[in-house]
Design a protein around this motif. Structure first.
Motif, short mmCIF file in Angstrom:
data_model
loop_
_atom_site.label_atom_id
_atom_site.label_comp_id
_atom_site.label_asym_id
_atom_site.label_seq_id
_atom_site.Cartn_x
_atom_site.Cartn_y
_atom_site.Cartn_z
N LEU A 33 -0.68 4.64 7.10
CA LEU A 33 -1.86 4.29 6.03
C LEU A 33 -1.39 2.95 5.18
O LEU A 33 -1.99 2.35 4.30
N GLY A 34 -0.21 2.66 5.57
CA GLY A 34 0.36 1.54 4.77
C GLY A 34 1.04 1.91 3.38
O GLY A 34 1.05 0.91 2.60
N TRP A 35 1.42 2.96 3.01
CA TRP A 35 2.15 3.60 1.92
C TRP A 35 3.06 3.35 2.01
O TRP A 35 3.95 2.91 0.85
N PHE A 36 3.98 3.31 3.15
CA PHE A 36 5.42 2.86 3.01
C PHE A 36 5.23 1.62 4.31
O PHE A 36 4.56 1.86 5.35
N GLU A 37 6.42 0.95 4.02
CA GLU A 37 6.62 -0.24 5.30
C GLU A 37 8.29 -0.23 5.64
O GLU A 37 9.12 0.14 4.60
N LYS A 51 1.64 2.78 -4.18
CA LYS A 51 1.64 3.24 -5.54
C LYS A 51 0.47 3.71 -5.94
O LYS A 51 0.12 4.74 -6.80
N GLN A 52 -0.70 3.00 -5.62
CA GLN A 52 -2.08 3.41 -5.89
C GLN A 52 -2.33 4.59 -5.47
O GLN A 52 -3.04 5.34 -6.07
N GLY A 53 -2.14 5.02 -4.18
CA GLY A 53 -2.50 6.14 -3.77
C GLY A 53 -1.83 7.25 -4.24
O GLY A 53 -2.54 8.53 -4.47
N PHE A 54 -0.47 7.29 -4.77
CA PHE A 54 0.27 8.40 -5.29
C PHE A 54 -0.45 8.46 -6.65
O PHE A 54 -0.67 9.67 -7.12
N GLU A 55 -0.73 7.35 -7.25
CA GLU A 55 -1.36 7.37 -8.64
C GLU A 55 -2.76 8.20 -8.39
O GLU A 55 -3.01 9.03 -9.28
#
Length: 66
Positions: A33-37, A51-55
């Motif tokens: 999903l591109g949350w980590f690279e 960061k936005q997804g976790f928020e």
């Protein structure tokens, strides 16, 4: 024909973190999903998207745990 029963994924705690099959699949999906690279072979960085997804999920990534 028999209906296929979903396999239960096993998770376990490893040094206070989610491990096991469930932890591995969750992390793989977050990378997809591109949350980590990936920065180096074993180093991953949290992206702005992450960061936005976790928020949005209500996860405070800056909260310190014992």
């Amino acid at each position: 024909m028999m209906a296929k029963t979903p396999q239960v994924l096993k998770g376990r705690s490893c040094y206070g973190h989610l491990g096991g099959t469930l932890g591995g699949r969750l992390f793989e999906r977050l990378v997809e999903l591109g949350w980590f690279e990936q920065e180096k072979s074993t180093v991953y960085l949290l992206t702005e998207r992450g960061k936005q997804g976790f928020e949005e999920l209500g996860v405070d990534i800056y909260e310190k745990r014992r």
